[in-house]
Write a protein that holds these residues in place. Structure first.
Motif, PDB file in Angstrom:
ATOM      1  N   ARG A 118      46.482  34.333  37.266  1.00 20.77           N
ATOM      2  CA  ARG A 118      46.997  33.078  37.812  1.00 20.77           C
ATOM      3  C   ARG A 118      47.453  32.147  36.698  1.00 20.77           C
ATOM      4  N   LEU A 166      40.610  24.146  44.735  1.00 18.45           N
ATOM      5  CA  LEU A 166      41.553  25.044  44.058  1.00 18.45           C
ATOM      6  C   LEU A 166      42.328  24.293  42.985  1.00 18.45           C
ATOM      7  N   THR A 177      42.160  28.668  38.034  1.00 24.87           N
ATOM      8  CA  THR A 177      42.845  29.956  38.047  1.00 24.87           C
ATOM      9  C   THR A 177      42.020  31.090  38.647  1.00 24.87           C
ATOM     10  N   ILE A 227      41.118  31.957  41.475  1.00 21.41           N
ATOM     11  CA  ILE A 227      41.298  31.837  42.915  1.00 21.41           C
ATOM     12  C   ILE A 227      40.653  33.011  43.657  1.00 21.41           C
ATOM     13  N   ASP A 245      50.353  21.258  44.966  1.00 15.11           N
ATOM     14  CA  ASP A 245      49.738  22.380  44.252  1.00 15.11           C
ATOM     15  C   ASP A 245      50.549  23.664  44.429  1.00 15.11           C
ATOM     16  N   SER A 282      51.462  26.962  41.576  1.00 11.46           N
ATOM     17  CA  SER A 282      50.954  28.337  41.605  1.00 11.46           C
ATOM     18  C   SER A 282      50.858  28.816  43.045  1.00 11.46           C
ATOM     19  N   ASN A 332      48.053  29.552  44.532  1.00 10.01           N
ATOM     20  CA  ASN A 332      46.700  29.332  45.048  1.00 10.01           C
ATOM     21  C   ASN A 332      46.701  28.965  46.528  1.00 10.01           C
ATOM     22  N   ASP A 360      47.705  31.888  48.741  1.00 10.44           N
ATOM     23  CA  ASP A 360      46.629  32.878  48.837  1.00 10.44           C
ATOM     24  C   ASP A 360      45.541  32.419  49.801  1.00 10.44           C
TER      25      ASP A 360
END
Length: 371
Positions: A40, A107, A134, A136, A177, A181, A183, A186
């Motif tokens: 990540r 997160l 990171t 996650i 956010d 990434s 995150n 996911d």
């Protein structure tokens, strides 16, 4: 209601939605070595290839950021140009009972937006850029085990009648956010496979990339709304209120459960008339599919001495409406610090009047809680 004295006039709305480029022009990435080496972490580096990398021992204690009083003058610039990568070491779900049954492990922490009332920077010092956690995979694994331990939800409550609700964005804005990434993507995918639980987050940024994540009803988006005049003064770098309202039906159609977050409610001269106008905008701008599943929470403004002092250094006009000692009283926070909130009688009258207004103007809107 106890009289709320007039204060500095709030400017009319001329807000323009900030683009991702305006929110994030990352020039420095402060990173713990473990976070930097993770998949990540590498993804974040790929999204900001021109940034300088600065290794740090702790994402929470970066003297150049959190301990530097000079960053008050660069409050928004730091949010734009700095990013932190860290590893979330303590994984725990805290009971809540208001917005959610549980507050999930964060997160991320911090934000690229700059709402002048935000409680997160009260604890972080003189700068509050986004910190991305990171690990996650470990956060998702912890949540899956926690959800399994709860079993089915057998009694409805104000959070949800049938599902355990986990707030995944207590210390950040998940819509922003998701620009940094995967995150958020996911987590939405993970909750899609949880028949007894839902993710939930409040947002002030319209990120239409989230429409393609197929949440299948297992993620609740709470669009934070306030009168446009208040938002223009207090919600710095956020999406305009009209854009948030315009996004509601699209998010419902994409499979999200959509609620409203009336927060913070700021008591000032003319506040109730402006809330009536906002309710009219929601009535006209949102469709029946949304209204059939809608609910809202009401949170009157709470402020903080330390944040007041920080704001005076970069956005003093906001304090004309946020810092009202003649209307406020001290309140001990859950973390042990001292905040200020409206005096009990003033707050109770404000909640009552807004509830009555919603009943009259938007009778379809269920109020989950108000305080």
């Amino acid at each position: 209601m106890t009289a709320v004295a007039p204060n500095t006039a709030v400017a009319p709305n001329t807000a323009v939605a900030p683009t991702p480029r305006q929110l994030l022009q990352v020039r420095r990435i402060w990173a713990e070595p473990e976070a930097l080496a993770s998949p990540r972490g590498r993804q974040v580096l790929d999204r900001f290839p021109g940034a300088d990398i600065i290794e740090v021992d702790s994402h929470w204690n970066i003297e150049e950021l959190h301990g530097n009083a000079g960053n008050i003058d660069r409050w928004v610039r730091v949010k734009t140009e700095d990013l932190v990568l860290g590893v979330k070491k303590s994984l725990a779900a805290r009971p809540n009972g208001r917005s959610a049954d549980w507050i999930a492990p964060s997160l991320a922490n911090g934000c690229a937006m700059a709402c002048s009332y935000c409680y997160v920077p009260r604890r972080k010092g003189y700068a509050n850029p986004i910190t991305v956690f990171t690990n996650i995979d470990k956060i998702i694994g912890y949540l899956a085990r926690h959800i399994a331990r709860q079993g089915p939800k057998t009694e409805p409550n104000q959070c949800d009648p049938a599902a355990w609700v986990y707030d995944i964005g207590e210390n950040s804005d998940c819509s922003v956010d998701a620009l940094v990434s995967d995150n958020v993507a996911d987590l939405i995918a993970a909750f899609r496979d949880q028949p007894s639980a839902k993710a939930s987050f409040a947002t002030k940024h319209v990120n239409r990339d989230l429409l393609g994540l197929d949440p299948q009803g297992r993620t609740r988006v709470r669009f934070s709304l306030m009168p446009e005049a208040d938002s223009r003064l207090l919600d710095i770098r956020t999406s305009p209120i009209a854009d948030r309202i315009a996004a509601i039906d699209d998010f419902v159609a994409a499979g999200y459960e959509v609620h409203l977050n009336f927060s913070p409610v700021v008591l000032r001269d003319g506040w109730l008339a402006d809330w009536a106008e906002l309710l009219g905008q929601i009535n006209d701008g949102a469709g029946e599919a949304f209204k059939a599943q809608a609910a809202a929470e009401i949170i009157l403004m709470t402020h903080n001495q330390r944040l007041h002092e920080v704001n005076l250094g970069w956005h003093p006009k906001a304090e004309d409406v946020l810092w009202r000692p003649e209307l406020q009283q001290l309140k001990r926070s859950q973390s042990g610090g001292w905040n200020v909130r409206y005096r009990n009688n003033i707050k109770a009258d404000g909640v009552r009047q807004l509830r009555e207004l919603i009943t009259a103007e938007a009778p379809w809107l269920n109020i989950r809680y108000a305080f």
